[in-house]
Design a protein around this motif. Structure first.
Motif, PDB file in Angstrom:
ATOM      1  N   SER A 324      37.753  37.270  30.774  1.00 14.17           N
ATOM      2  CA  SER A 324      37.904  36.483  31.998  1.00 14.17           C
ATOM      3  C   SER A 324      37.216  37.124  33.200  1.00 14.17           C
ATOM      4  O   SER A 324      36.944  36.451  34.191  1.00 14.17           O
ATOM      5  N   LYS A 326      38.637  39.273  35.059  1.00 14.97           N
ATOM      6  CA  LYS A 326      39.667  39.444  36.071  1.00 14.97           C
ATOM      7  C   LYS A 326      40.404  40.780  35.888  1.00 14.97           C
ATOM      8  O   LYS A 326      40.452  41.343  34.802  1.00 14.97           O
ATOM      9  N   PHE A 546      41.199  43.891  44.293  1.00 19.26           N
ATOM     10  CA  PHE A 546      41.805  42.792  43.528  1.00 19.26           C
ATOM     11  C   PHE A 546      41.315  41.435  44.034  1.00 19.26           C
ATOM     12  O   PHE A 546      40.983  40.544  43.249  1.00 19.26           O
ATOM     13  N   ASN A 550      39.120  39.109  41.587  1.00 21.55           N
ATOM     14  CA  ASN A 550      39.879  38.000  41.022  1.00 21.55           C
ATOM     15  C   ASN A 550      39.702  36.686  41.772  1.00 21.55           C
ATOM     16  O   ASN A 550      39.893  35.617  41.194  1.00 21.55           O
ATOM     17  N   GLU A 551      39.324  36.754  43.043  1.00 19.92           N
ATOM     18  CA  GLU A 551      39.206  35.514  43.806  1.00 19.92           C
ATOM     19  C   GLU A 551      37.779  35.252  44.271  1.00 19.92           C
ATOM     20  O   GLU A 551      37.453  34.129  44.656  1.00 19.92           O
TER      21      GLU A 551
END
Length: 563
Positions: A324, A326, A546, A550-551
């Motif tokens: 992913s 992530k 993070f 992740n975003e």
């Protein structure tokens, strides 16, 4: 004055000569000289034997009195005088015997006292077990040898000899057999010394030997090699064969020290260096070794206060899901920025913390701090994140370890499913039954288990299938070299394949380049961490990492920078 004597031993004429030459009345003097004087002198000179001789002489004189006429001033002794002589003879006999026995007893006690003093002196300067000189004796002799070497301008070598793994042998044999082994080793050491050499037992399984009058260091090296060879021969105790080796450190006068304390201290440092290099060998002292010891001492001294002074912090490195892209978790890494020593790496202070017995307290602090900060970060992100915490082997062996983990989770409120504990392969080899029991208890709580630095130890694959673990982490040394070393590449691929076959997750540590990442992906590696994604950062910076990964739909082929 006239004296007429008959049937009297001629020796008494000597006592009467002064009286014969004098015209005075010396009756009392004659009695004392003839009867008392020998009985006092002989016992004091010859003890019990002299007392008996003097007593016999007194008895003989008494018997001769019946045939002796002593005329003084034309008067013959009366019966009263003779009875006085009889009484004096009896007293004389008693005195002579008594003095003789007393003197003999005193001499015996003096002799016994001398033996006790000699024994005490030997015990004070010799080891009671081996009979070798002890440290006090060594100090005296070594001081003398140093002065002689200073005058002669010659070398003097000091050797510290320590038996390898003697504690294990002593426990397996029993202390009585262990003592016998020490005696046998001492005899072998003694058999190697020259006339001027001196060997002593320092204590325990450590001996000190100094070699005076050396012309070169090669002489000492040959001596040490001979000692190692002789000690390496089998020992026989109760019809059983045993082998033992020793590690030797050597220092030289005057190069490595001017005093006996310095020479022994430096040889001791060199001895531990020989043990670190595999035992059954010898190492000379160098100034670099002393610096290493001093650094360790400094770290130990400040390490004990660091926890109380809040000098430790935690940094976090992201754990990446390669499918992913992530962040699914992070590894907590302890950092120490000492107010006096500056930054000290975990590789420097963790082994010392284990050795001095504070790793339990330090490990508990890390666990609690990591759980607390993970709880806060998860609430801030509104997304649960997993934290991996390294557990040392000594910390894991603590009987209260499972309770400590349970209490920490309760105190911090962290979900057990968010905690992963990383243990090393060395832990799994010590006691497999105890290990499995603890791991099952932790798993029942919902905690994940990972084996860290997999591939660097010697754990058996057969044990691996019995361990209730979730993840294998491939050591970064294999990841670093897999692009240029086909063996490391094959090993990485095999570990990944093995992990999937056992149902384990696999994490590649130390990923630093895009090429490494692509190769791991081609092996179907599921997880990774390393500088390619992010260096270890403080918890507030990790929040930004993070968010970025992740975003922000990051490109995993590019490193993430902070600030």
């Amino acid at each position: 004055m006239k004296v007429y004597l008959k049937n009297v031993h001629f020796i008494y004429l000597i006592y009467l000569i002064p009286l014969i030459l004098d015209d005075g009345d010396h009756t009392q003097e004659i009695i004392w000289l003839v009867y008392i004087f020998p009985s006092i002198v002989l016992p004091f000179k010859y003890g019990k034997k002299g007392g008996l001789i003097a007593a016999l002489i007194a008895t003989l004189i008494h018997g001769l009195n019946e045939y002796v006429e002593i005329v003084i001033n034309h008067e013959i002794y009366s019966a009263y005088n003779i009875w006085c002589m009889v009484i004096i003879s009896i007293v004389n006999f008693t005195v002579a015997i008594t003095i003789g026995f007393l003197v003999e007893k005193i001499k015996y006690k003096q002799h016994s006292l001398q033996r006790v003093v000699s024994k005490m002196e030997f015990m004070a300067f010799h080891d009671h077990l081996t009979g070798l000189p002890n440290r006090w004796n060594l100090e005296i002799k070594l001081k003398e040898a140093i002065e002689a070497a200073r005058k002669d301008n010659s070398y003097l070598a000091v050797l510290v000899l320590d038996l390898d793994r003697f504690k294990l042998i002593n426990e397996s044999l029993g202390h009585s057999n262990g003592d016998q082994l020490l005696k046998d080793v001492a005899k072998r050491f003694s058999s190697t010394i020259r006339g001027d050499d001196f060997i002593a037992r320092q204590g325990g399984d450590e001996f000190i030997l100094f070699l005076p009058n050396l012309h070169s260091k090669e002489e000492a090296n040959r001596k040490i090699e001979n000692i190692l060879q002789i000690v390496g021969r089998p020992f026989y105790i109760n019809n059983h064969e045993y082998f033992i080796t020793c590690s030797v450190g050597v220092s030289y006068f005057p190069n490595d020290g001017e005093t006996w304390q310095e020479l022994i201290q430096h040889a001791d440092i060199a001895m531990y260096s020989a043990k670190d290099l595999g035992r059954n060998g010898y190492q000379p002292y160098t100034i670099e070794k002393l610096q290493e010891i001093n650094d360790v001492v400094k770290i130990e001294s400040h390490l004990r206060r660091a926890l109380l002074q809040n000098e430790f912090t935690l940094q976090y490195q992201p754990l990446i899901d390669l499918q992913s892209g992530k962040i699914f978790g992070m590894e907590a890494l302890i950092r120490w920025n000492s107010t006096e020593l500056g930054a000290v790496t975990p590789a420097e202070f963790i082994p010392i913390a284990e050795e001095i017995g504070i790793i339990g307290s330090l490990g508990t602090w890390v666990l609690k701090e990591a759980c607390t900060q993970t709880k806060i970060l998860s609430e801030l992100n509104q997304t649960p994140i997993r934290v991996a915490v390294n557990i040392s082997s000594k910390q894991f062996k603590d009987k209260k370890f499972v309770d400590i983990v349970c209490n920490t989770l309760k105190e911090t409120g962290l979900n057990p499913a968010q905690l992963e504990l990383e243990i090393t392969e060395s832990v799994s080899l010590d006691n497999i039954d105890e290990l499995i029991l603890k791991l099952k208890l932790l798993k029942e709580m919902g905690i994940s288990i990972a084996i860290d630095d997999f591939g660097t130890g010697y754990s058996s694959i057969s044990y691996l299938k019995h361990l209730p673990v979730d993840t294998l982490k491939i050591d970064q040394s294999f990841i670093r070299n897999m692009l240029c070393n086909f063996k490391d590449r094959a090993l990485v691929e095999s570990i990944i394949s093995l992990s999937k076959s056992f149902g384990f997750n696999v994490t590649a540590e130390g990923v630093e380049s895009c090429d490494q990442l692509e190769l791991l992906k081609s092996f179907n590696c599921g997880q990774a961490q390393g500088y390619l994604f992010s260096k270890p950062v403080e918890i507030h910076d990790f929040y930004r990492v993070f968010k970025n990964l992740n975003e922000g739909s990051p490109n995993l082929l590019l490193p993430v920078t902070i600030g």
